[in-house]
Design a protein around this motif. Structure first.
Motif, PDB file in Angstrom:
ATOM      1  N   UNK A   1      27.558  59.732  51.344  1.00  0.00           N
ATOM      2  CA  UNK A   1      28.817  59.325  51.454  1.00  0.00           C
ATOM      3  C   UNK A   1      29.552  60.316  50.451  1.00  0.00           C
ATOM      4  N   UNK A   2      30.799  60.750  50.848  1.00  0.00           N
ATOM      5  CA  UNK A   2      31.602  61.696  50.189  1.00  0.00           C
ATOM      6  C   UNK A   2      32.594  60.820  49.232  1.00  0.00           C
ATOM      7  N   UNK A   3      32.832  61.183  48.013  1.00  0.00           N
ATOM      8  CA  UNK A   3      34.077  60.602  47.333  1.00  0.00           C
ATOM      9  C   UNK A   3      35.061  61.411  47.184  1.00  0.00           C
ATOM     10  N   UNK A   4      36.435  60.950  47.330  1.00  0.00           N
ATOM     11  CA  UNK A   4      37.558  61.638  46.975  1.00  0.00           C
ATOM     12  C   UNK A   4      38.610  60.778  46.320  1.00  0.00           C
ATOM     13  N   UNK A   5      39.216  61.227  45.667  1.00  0.00           N
ATOM     14  CA  UNK A   5      40.277  60.588  44.847  1.00  0.00           C
ATOM     15  C   UNK A   5      41.429  60.064  45.834  1.00  0.00           C
ATOM     16  N   UNK A   6      41.979  58.972  45.589  1.00  0.00           N
ATOM     17  CA  UNK A   6      43.215  58.591  46.302  1.00  0.00           C
ATOM     18  C   UNK A   6      44.174  59.599  46.226  1.00  0.00           C
ATOM     19  N   UNK A   7      44.452  60.210  45.168  1.00  0.00           N
ATOM     20  CA  UNK A   7      45.649  61.259  45.160  1.00  0.00           C
ATOM     21  C   UNK A   7      45.205  62.512  45.796  1.00  0.00           C
ATOM     22  N   UNK A  25      31.136  59.582  59.447  1.00  0.00           N
ATOM     23  CA  UNK A  25      30.923  59.923  58.022  1.00  0.00           C
ATOM     24  C   UNK A  25      31.714  58.797  57.258  1.00  0.00           C
ATOM     25  N   UNK A  26      31.046  58.248  56.108  1.00  0.00           N
ATOM     26  CA  UNK A  26      31.561  57.300  55.203  1.00  0.00           C
ATOM     27  C   UNK A  26      32.338  58.087  54.130  1.00  0.00           C
ATOM     28  N   UNK A  27      33.556  57.937  53.756  1.00  0.00           N
ATOM     29  CA  UNK A  27      34.323  58.670  52.931  1.00  0.00           C
ATOM     30  C   UNK A  27      34.956  57.526  51.736  1.00  0.00           C
ATOM     31  N   UNK A  28      34.541  57.655  50.843  1.00  0.00           N
ATOM     32  CA  UNK A  28      34.817  56.581  49.598  1.00  0.00           C
ATOM     33  C   UNK A  28      36.169  57.208  48.941  1.00  0.00           C
ATOM     34  N   UNK A  29      37.341  56.240  48.824  1.00  0.00           N
ATOM     35  CA  UNK A  29      38.339  56.708  48.133  1.00  0.00           C
ATOM     36  C   UNK A  29      38.352  56.028  46.903  1.00  0.00           C
TER      37      UNK A  29
END
Length: 84
Positions: A1-7, A25-29
């Motif tokens: 799982x990829x994590x990325x900041x909301x900004x 792909x699951x992307x975590x905000x």
């Protein structure tokens, strides 16, 4: 799982949605280091719902609490699929 900041996600939202939708792909905000939301393919959700329904069926079957089903002839009649 990829994590990325909301900004960071703001400027990449279209690409992130396409990655989730087409690449499964699951992307975590994340917000302040914590996962706030997930972008997932609708197919992933459908697969989870199917798995939950099957598990519920198996549980009810094991408990002996299944209600009687509808005979196939009745289903066909209700759907207007009777052979003439």
């Amino acid at each position: 799982m990829v994590e990325i900041t909301i900004s960071s996600a703001r400027s990449q939202l279209g690409d992130l949605v396409r990655r989730a939708a087409h690449g499964r792909e699951t992307i975590a905000l994340t917000d302040h280091g914590h996962v706030a939301a997930l972008l997932v393919s609708p197919q992933v959700i459908e697969d989870f719902e199917d798995a939950l329904a099957l598990a519920d069926y198996q549980r009810r079957k094991a408990e002996g609490t299944l209600e009687p089903g509808i005979p196939m002839d009745e289903v066909r009649r209700r759907l207007g699929l009777e052979k003439k």
